[in-house]
Design a protein around this motif. Structure first.
Motif, PDB file in Angstrom:
ATOM      1  N   LEU A   4       8.279   9.024  24.194  1.00 28.81           N
ATOM      2  CA  LEU A   4       7.356   9.134  23.065  1.00 28.81           C
ATOM      3  C   LEU A   4       6.975   7.761  22.522  1.00 28.81           C
ATOM      4  N   ASN A   5       5.752   7.683  22.032  1.00 32.29           N
ATOM      5  CA  ASN A   5       5.275   6.506  21.306  1.00 32.29           C
ATOM      6  C   ASN A   5       5.112   6.899  19.848  1.00 32.29           C
ATOM      7  N   ILE A   6       5.838   6.204  18.983  1.00 30.38           N
ATOM      8  CA  ILE A   6       5.789   6.481  17.550  1.00 30.38           C
ATOM      9  C   ILE A   6       5.255   5.250  16.842  1.00 30.38           C
ATOM     10  N   GLY A   7       4.134   5.392  16.151  1.00 28.51           N
ATOM     11  CA  GLY A   7       3.537   4.299  15.400  1.00 28.51           C
ATOM     12  C   GLY A   7       4.051   4.281  13.976  1.00 28.51           C
ATOM     13  N   ILE A   8       4.499   3.124  13.536  1.00 31.97           N
ATOM     14  CA  ILE A   8       4.930   2.924  12.152  1.00 31.97           C
ATOM     15  C   ILE A   8       3.749   2.261  11.451  1.00 31.97           C
ATOM     16  N   ILE A   9       3.028   3.042  10.660  1.00 28.91           N
ATOM     17  CA  ILE A   9       1.766   2.579  10.083  1.00 28.91           C
ATOM     18  C   ILE A   9       1.974   2.001   8.693  1.00 28.91           C
ATOM     19  N   ILE A  10       1.603   0.719   8.555  1.00 24.60           N
ATOM     20  CA  ILE A  10       1.658   0.055   7.258  1.00 24.60           C
ATOM     21  C   ILE A  10       0.415   0.463   6.482  1.00 24.60           C
ATOM     22  N   GLY A  11       0.610   1.130   5.357  1.00 27.64           N
ATOM     23  CA  GLY A  11      -0.496   1.739   4.625  1.00 27.64           C
ATOM     24  C   GLY A  11      -1.111   0.922   3.520  1.00 27.64           C
ATOM     25  N   SER A  12      -0.877  -0.373   3.489  1.00 29.43           N
ATOM     26  CA  SER A  12      -1.473  -1.215   2.453  1.00 29.43           C
ATOM     27  C   SER A  12      -2.042  -2.469   3.090  1.00 29.43           C
ATOM     28  N   THR A  13      -3.105  -2.967   2.503  1.00 31.88           N
ATOM     29  CA  THR A  13      -3.699  -4.221   2.966  1.00 31.88           C
ATOM     30  C   THR A  13      -3.712  -5.272   1.858  1.00 31.88           C
ATOM     31  N   ARG A  14      -3.134  -4.950   0.738  1.00 30.29           N
ATOM     32  CA  ARG A  14      -3.204  -5.852  -0.412  1.00 30.29           C
ATOM     33  C   ARG A  14      -2.395  -7.129  -0.204  1.00 30.29           C
ATOM     34  N   GLU A  15      -2.899  -8.214  -0.766  1.00 28.02           N
ATOM     35  CA  GLU A  15      -2.171  -9.479  -0.724  1.00 28.02           C
ATOM     36  C   GLU A  15      -0.875  -9.329  -1.514  1.00 28.02           C
ATOM     37  N   GLY A  16       0.201  -9.887  -0.991  1.00 26.94           N
ATOM     38  CA  GLY A  16       1.481  -9.804  -1.665  1.00 26.94           C
ATOM     39  C   GLY A  16       2.221  -8.493  -1.448  1.00 26.94           C
ATOM     40  N   ARG A  17       1.728  -7.669  -0.560  1.00 31.31           N
ATOM     41  CA  ARG A  17       2.344  -6.367  -0.301  1.00 31.31           C
ATOM     42  C   ARG A  17       3.754  -6.535   0.259  1.00 31.31           C
ATOM     43  N   VAL A  18       4.593  -5.535   0.009  1.00 34.08           N
ATOM     44  CA  VAL A  18       5.959  -5.552   0.540  1.00 34.08           C
ATOM     45  C   VAL A  18       6.114  -4.576   1.699  1.00 34.08           C
ATOM     46  N   SER A  19       5.075  -3.860   2.011  1.00 37.70           N
ATOM     47  CA  SER A  19       5.145  -2.847   3.069  1.00 37.70           C
ATOM     48  C   SER A  19       5.539  -3.408   4.442  1.00 37.70           C
ATOM     49  N   PRO A  20       5.168  -4.636   4.816  1.00 32.16           N
ATOM     50  CA  PRO A  20       5.652  -5.135   6.104  1.00 32.16           C
ATOM     51  C   PRO A  20       7.185  -5.237   6.164  1.00 32.16           C
ATOM     52  N   GLN A  21       7.819  -5.556   5.049  1.00 30.14           N
ATOM     53  CA  GLN A  21       9.279  -5.598   5.005  1.00 30.14           C
ATOM     54  C   GLN A  21       9.863  -4.203   5.255  1.00 30.14           C
TER      55      GLN A  21
END
Length: 180
Positions: A4-21
Motif C-alpha cells: 500500500l501507498n499511504i500519503g501523509i497530507i500536510i493540510g496547511s500552507t501558512r508561513e510558520g506552520r507546525v504541520s511539517p513537524q
C-alpha cells in the motif's frame, strides 16, 4: 496485491506552520510498522490557486492529481482554523474527485481543542469524496503537545493513538483497493 501507498497530507500552507513537524512525527511512527509505503505530501509544494479563479497559474494541478491518484489511503494532518480546516486544504480537496474515490483516510488534528471541530468538518467533506474515514483520531493539543505553540513535543500516549489509527487505516485501505 502490491504494498500500500499511504500519503501523509500536510493540510496547511501558512508561513510558520507546525504541520511539517507533526507529519514527520507521524511518518516516523508509521515507517516503524513496515506495513505500507508512507510519503509526506505537502500541498504547499503544488501550485493550486483558488479553484475556478480565472487567469491563475494552475501548473501544479497535474502533479497534485498524479500524487493523490498513486495513493491507496491517506493520513490528513489537520489544523483547526476558525473551527474548521484550512482554506488551502479545502481547495486541494476540491481540485480532485475520482483520485480520492474509494480510498481510506485517518486524521491527525491539532488545535486548542485538539482540532476536533476541523476533523469533524473534514469527515463530511471526505464522505462526499467517497473517502472512508477511520474512527480513531489522534487529537493534539496546542497546550500540552506543543511548547510555546511552535515546538512539537507530543505526549507519549499520542504515539499509541497514531498506531491505533493506522491499525484501522491499513485494513480499510486494503479492502477498498479491491473495488478500485
Amino acid at each position: 496485491m502490491a504494498e500500500l501507498n499511504i500519503g501523509i497530507i500536510i493540510g496547511s500552507t501558512r508561513e510558520g506552520r507546525v504541520s511539517p513537524q507533526v507529519a514527520q512525527w507521524v511518518k516516523e511512527i508509521a515507517d516503524q510498522r513496515g506495513d505500507a509505503n508512507y510519503t509526506i505530501i505537502d500541498i504547499a509544494d503544488y501550485k493550486l490557486p483558488l479553484l475556478g479563479e480565472p487567469g491563475q497559474d494552475a501548473s501544479g494541478a497535474q502533479g497534485w492529481s498524479e500524487i493523490v491518484a498513486k495513493q491507496d489511503g491517506f493520513v490528513f494532518i489537520v489544523q483547526e482554523y476558525n473551527h474548521s480546516i484550512t482554506g488551502a486544504l479545502k481547495n486541494a480537496l476540491d481540485y480532485l474527485r475520482v483520485e480520492w474515490n474509494n480510498k481510506a483516510a485517518g486524521i491527525v488534528s491539532y488545535g486548542s481543542v485538539g482540532g476536533a471541530r476541523a476533523a469533524e468538518h473534514l469527515r463530511g467533506i471526505m464522505g462526499e469524496l467517497l473517502i472512508a474515514d477511520v474512527r480513531v483520531h489522534p487529537a493534539l493539543s496546542l497546550f500540552t503537545d506543543f511548547e510555546n505553540g511552535t515546538d512539537f513535543k507530543p505526549k507519549e500516549v499520542q504515539a499509541d493513538s497514531v498506531n491505533q489509527m493506522l491499525d484501522q487505516l491499513i485494513p480499510w485501505s486494503k479492502a477498498l483497493y479491491t473495488i478500485r
